[in-house]
Scaffold this active site. Sequence first.
Site, PDB file in Angstrom:
ATOM      1  N   ARG A 103       4.843   4.214   5.939  1.00 62.81           N
ATOM      2  CA  ARG A 103       6.224   4.127   6.456  1.00 62.81           C
ATOM      3  C   ARG A 103       6.984   5.429   6.179  1.00 62.81           C
ATOM      4  O   ARG A 103       6.463   6.487   6.487  1.00 62.81           O
ATOM      5  CB  ARG A 103       6.960   2.926   5.852  1.00 62.81           C
ATOM      6  CG  ARG A 103       6.393   1.603   6.298  1.00 62.81           C
ATOM      7  CD  ARG A 103       7.356   0.507   6.046  1.00 62.81           C
ATOM      8  NE  ARG A 103       7.698   0.447   4.626  1.00 62.81           N
ATOM      9  CZ  ARG A 103       8.538  -0.405   4.098  1.00 62.81           C
ATOM     10  NH1 ARG A 103       9.154  -1.281   4.865  1.00 62.81           N
ATOM     11  NH2 ARG A 103       8.782  -0.416   2.814  1.00 62.81           N
ATOM     12  N   ILE A 130       0.846  -1.207   0.000  1.00 59.62           N
ATOM     13  CA  ILE A 130       0.000   0.000   0.000  1.00 59.62           C
ATOM     14  C   ILE A 130       0.873   1.245   0.000  1.00 59.62           C
ATOM     15  O   ILE A 130       0.437   2.317  -0.392  1.00 59.62           O
ATOM     16  CB  ILE A 130      -0.975   0.036   1.201  1.00 59.62           C
ATOM     17  CG1 ILE A 130      -0.221   0.088   2.541  1.00 59.62           C
ATOM     18  CG2 ILE A 130      -1.956  -1.111   1.169  1.00 59.62           C
ATOM     19  CD1 ILE A 130      -1.080   0.571   3.698  1.00 59.62           C
ATOM     20  N   ASP A 131       2.133   1.105   0.463  1.00 63.53           N
ATOM     21  CA  ASP A 131       3.010   2.279   0.628  1.00 63.53           C
ATOM     22  C   ASP A 131       3.493   2.857  -0.703  1.00 63.53           C
ATOM     23  O   ASP A 131       3.964   3.986  -0.748  1.00 63.53           O
ATOM     24  CB  ASP A 131       4.237   1.916   1.470  1.00 63.53           C
ATOM     25  CG  ASP A 131       3.868   1.333   2.821  1.00 63.53           C
ATOM     26  OD1 ASP A 131       2.768   1.636   3.299  1.00 63.53           O
ATOM     27  OD2 ASP A 131       4.689   0.574   3.378  1.00 63.53           O
ATOM     28  N   GLU A 147       2.317   8.778   8.591  1.00 65.93           N
ATOM     29  CA  GLU A 147       2.847   8.250   9.864  1.00 65.93           C
ATOM     30  C   GLU A 147       4.349   8.503  10.003  1.00 65.93           C
ATOM     31  O   GLU A 147       4.877   8.544  11.106  1.00 65.93           O
ATOM     32  CB  GLU A 147       2.547   6.756   9.987  1.00 65.93           C
ATOM     33  CG  GLU A 147       3.209   5.915   8.901  1.00 65.93           C
ATOM     34  CD  GLU A 147       2.921   4.426   9.010  1.00 65.93           C
ATOM     35  OE1 GLU A 147       2.196   4.006   9.921  1.00 65.93           O
ATOM     36  OE2 GLU A 147       3.455   3.676   8.159  1.00 65.93           O
TER      37      GLU A 147
HETATM   38  O1  F6P Z   1       4.126  -1.634   4.682  1.00 70.43           O
HETATM   39  C1  F6P Z   1       2.745  -1.619   4.867  1.00 70.43           C
HETATM   40  C2  F6P Z   1       2.389  -1.057   6.217  1.00 70.43           C
HETATM   41  O2  F6P Z   1       0.981  -1.038   6.352  1.00 70.43           O
HETATM   42  C3  F6P Z   1       2.959   0.325   6.524  1.00 70.43           C
HETATM   43  O3  F6P Z   1       2.266   1.367   5.897  1.00 70.43           O
HETATM   44  C4  F6P Z   1       2.883   0.352   8.027  1.00 70.43           C
HETATM   45  O4  F6P Z   1       3.854   1.222   8.554  1.00 70.43           O
HETATM   46  C5  F6P Z   1       3.192  -1.080   8.404  1.00 70.43           C
HETATM   47  O5  F6P Z   1       2.921  -1.872   7.258  1.00 70.43           O
HETATM   48  C6  F6P Z   1       2.403  -1.587   9.578  1.00 70.43           C
HETATM   49  O6  F6P Z   1       2.838  -2.859   9.876  1.00 70.43           O
HETATM   50  P1  F6P Z   1       2.074  -3.838  10.889  1.00 70.43           P
HETATM   51  O7  F6P Z   1       0.943  -4.461  10.129  1.00 70.43           O
HETATM   52  O8  F6P Z   1       3.108  -4.834  11.269  1.00 70.43           O
HETATM   53  O9  F6P Z   1       1.594  -3.010  12.027  1.00 70.43           O
END
Ligand code: F6P
Length: 363
Positions: free
Chosen positions: A186, A141-142, A237
């Site tokens: 991220r 998604i990033d 974030e």
């Molecule tokens: O890489 C996809 C993502 O959703 C990022 O946008 C986010 O920082 C991270 O994964 C969250 O990871 P988790 O599902 O381990 O909390």
Amino acid sequence: MAKKRRIGILTGGGDAPGINAVIRAVAKKAILDHDMEVIGIEDGYDGLVRNKWRRLDYNDVSGILTQGGTILGTSNAANPYQYPVKTGKRLELRDVSAVAIGNAKKLRLDALVSIGGDGTMHISNSLFRDGVPVVGIPKTIDNDLLGTDITFGFDSAVYVATEGIDRVHTTAQSHHRVMIVEVMGRNAGWIALHSGVAGGGDIILIPEIPYDPEIVAAKVRDRNRRGKRFSIVVVAEGARPKGGDVVIRRIVKESTDPVRLGGIGFVVGAQIEEMTGIETRTVVMGHLQRGGSPTPFDRVLATRLGTKAVDLILNRRFGCMVAVKGNTLTSVPLREVAKGTRRVQLNDPLIAAARSVGTCFGD
Ligand code: F6P
């Protein structure tokens, strides 16, 4: 009778809308056009280490185009080169790649399709170097993968984030408040930039442009003076103030990328409320952006990427990832993809367009 060719499919890292559409595209083309056998490896690279797999027949992949998640399961803590092993309370990261490679050989895989983001492509590149015939498909998604203009899952995440922004817009208006919407991504601001523009965010804060809290507060005050008694702030974030740092929510030691960001929306909210005296609320979109059905755009992209991956296999273009360049599909070496992440460039035309309609980036 000639032995059927056999391909494996796995999905690694965080899930994203459209994974099942990709699995379907790869498997259907392999089965229908090329009479291949398809093996679904479960829970990403964990399945290759622990030998967890099942056969995928036509009926297993039929009817999953619109489903969210992944029918194969996934893991972002199963790097065979740094595999987490717990002894008592201690966590050790061991190299068990020989086991994973041995399992791929035992399965007699002619090719392994790995669907994932930068962590998964990094592992895939190492496995290719060590003799596994891998083909990658860009998922996150990033939208931060090197070598491709877009990844599947991004459009769906932007859609959900925009829906969230639209919804807080009306309540912000009613209560004359500042509403902050924190989105994922991220260390890249793609989701914030695109959903922020789509949702008409007054202020968009992205990791690539460190923000000045005074400038953010000044924008809110200025809007108030002009009679707009509410403001919408979209914050990635990974955003951070000038001279400051990101907000870390947790560390997942066993993960390929251990830092989990989150919480900057509350920091920005407190700053704005203190500096302007205007009531402020924060909403974190979080995993809502990863769940549910993919958008039509992502379904189409997934189908194109999945079927193209089978072409790469037939042409023995192992060690490559399917990629989008402009309107066409191409391929890039995994070693190029594994070099890092793709962030928003400061000269991105969308930033200029947003500035032209009065959007503030806090700089
Ligand atoms: O890489 C996809 C993502 O959703 C990022 O946008 C986010 O920082 C991270 O994964 C969250 O990871 P988790 O599902 O381990 O909390």
